[in-house]
Design a protein around this motif. Structure first.
Motif, short mmCIF file in Angstrom:
data_model
loop_
_atom_site.label_atom_id
_atom_site.label_comp_id
_atom_site.label_asym_id
_atom_site.label_seq_id
_atom_site.Cartn_x
_atom_site.Cartn_y
_atom_site.Cartn_z
N ILE A 90 0.81 -1.21 0.00
CA ILE A 90 0.00 0.00 0.00
C ILE A 90 0.85 1.26 0.00
O ILE A 90 0.47 2.27 -0.59
N GLU A 91 2.01 1.22 0.63
CA GLU A 91 2.90 2.40 0.66
C GLU A 91 3.41 2.76 -0.74
O GLU A 91 3.72 3.91 -1.00
N LYS A 92 3.50 1.77 -1.63
CA LYS A 92 3.94 2.01 -3.00
C LYS A 92 2.75 2.12 -3.96
O LYS A 92 2.93 2.17 -5.17
N GLY A 93 1.53 2.13 -3.40
CA GLY A 93 0.35 2.26 -4.24
C GLY A 93 0.00 0.98 -4.98
O GLY A 93 -0.71 1.03 -5.98
N ARG A 94 0.47 -0.15 -4.49
CA ARG A 94 0.18 -1.44 -5.13
C ARG A 94 -0.92 -2.14 -4.33
O ARG A 94 -0.70 -2.56 -3.21
N ILE A 95 -2.10 -2.22 -4.95
CA ILE A 95 -3.26 -2.77 -4.26
C ILE A 95 -3.58 -4.17 -4.77
O ILE A 95 -3.61 -4.40 -5.98
N SER A 96 -3.79 -5.08 -3.84
CA SER A 96 -4.07 -6.47 -4.19
C SER A 96 -5.43 -6.61 -4.85
O SER A 96 -6.41 -5.97 -4.45
N VAL A 97 -5.49 -7.49 -5.82
CA VAL A 97 -6.76 -7.83 -6.46
C VAL A 97 -7.67 -8.54 -5.45
O VAL A 97 -8.88 -8.61 -5.64
N MET A 98 -7.10 -9.03 -4.35
CA MET A 98 -7.88 -9.70 -3.30
C MET A 98 -8.22 -8.74 -2.16
O MET A 98 -8.14 -9.10 -0.99
N THR A 99 -8.60 -7.53 -2.51
CA THR A 99 -9.17 -6.56 -1.58
C THR A 99 -10.50 -6.11 -2.18
O THR A 99 -10.72 -6.27 -3.39
N PRO A 100 -11.40 -5.58 -1.37
CA PRO A 100 -12.68 -5.13 -1.94
C PRO A 100 -12.52 -4.15 -3.10
O PRO A 100 -13.16 -4.30 -4.14
N VAL A 101 -11.64 -3.15 -2.96
CA VAL A 101 -11.48 -2.18 -4.05
C VAL A 101 -10.76 -2.83 -5.22
O VAL A 101 -11.05 -2.50 -6.38
N GLY A 102 -9.86 -3.76 -4.98
CA GLY A 102 -9.18 -4.47 -6.06
C GLY A 102 -10.15 -5.27 -6.91
O GLY A 102 -10.09 -5.24 -8.14
N VAL A 103 -11.07 -5.96 -6.25
CA VAL A 103 -12.10 -6.72 -6.98
C VAL A 103 -12.98 -5.76 -7.77
O VAL A 103 -13.33 -6.02 -8.93
N ALA A 104 -13.32 -4.61 -7.17
CA ALA A 104 -14.17 -3.63 -7.86
C ALA A 104 -13.50 -3.07 -9.11
O ALA A 104 -14.15 -2.86 -10.13
N LEU A 105 -12.18 -2.84 -9.04
CA LEU A 105 -11.46 -2.25 -10.17
C LEU A 105 -11.20 -3.23 -11.31
O LEU A 105 -11.07 -2.83 -12.46
N LEU A 106 -11.11 -4.50 -11.01
CA LEU A 106 -10.76 -5.52 -11.99
C LEU A 106 -11.64 -5.45 -13.24
O LEU A 106 -12.87 -5.48 -13.15
N GLY A 107 -11.01 -5.32 -14.39
CA GLY A 107 -11.71 -5.35 -15.67
C GLY A 107 -12.44 -4.09 -16.06
O GLY A 107 -13.05 -4.02 -17.12
#
Length: 141
Positions: A90-107
């Protein structure tokens, strides 16, 4: 159900065949440890348009994409890189696809909005402002 209380339609999403296969395995593996998130990811993958092997869409957020999005409740814009769980920082702005916002952003494509539920259970609406080309070291990890 009237138009007033109907949930907004979820926007179309597009994922690569390789990401779809990997994300399906991740979701299956998370069923016991993160059941709600695994279920949400599976729902998103089930409705996704899957690009044939070797094809990608620069318009759609995928693993490694730099994404700028706006939280519609606050107006705040955030830029993140969508990554595999093991590459999250998170400090480098890298968000996991296995977070709520990561799932929302996918695709998602620029200009599209989606409702997502935070870890605290609050429903928020985000709008993708821009999708940038994947960062090579993140996408290949």
């Amino acid at each position: 159900m009237t138009a007033k209380n109907r949930a907004p339609a979820r926007p179309a999403i597009t994922v690569t065949a390789a990401d779809h296969a990997m994300l399906s395995r991740i979701a299956a593996g998370a069923v016991n440890t993160m059941p709600e998130l695994a279920e949400e990811l599976t729902r998103e993958l089930d409705r996704a348009r899957i690009l044939p092997e070797g094809r990608v869409s620069a318009e759609h957020a995928r693993i490694g994409s730099l994404i700028r999005y706006r939280d519609e409740s606050t107006g705040r814009e955030t830029s993140v890189t969508l990554v595999w769980p093991q590459d999250a920082d998170i400090e480098k702005g890298r968000i996991s696809v296995m977070t709520p916002v990561g799932v929302a952003l996918l695709g998602m494509a620029a200009g599209r909005s989606i409702d997502w539920t935070t870890r605290s259970g609050e429903v928020r609406r985000l709008t993708v402002a821009a999708v940038g080309e994947p960062v090579q070291d993140v996408a290949a990890a």
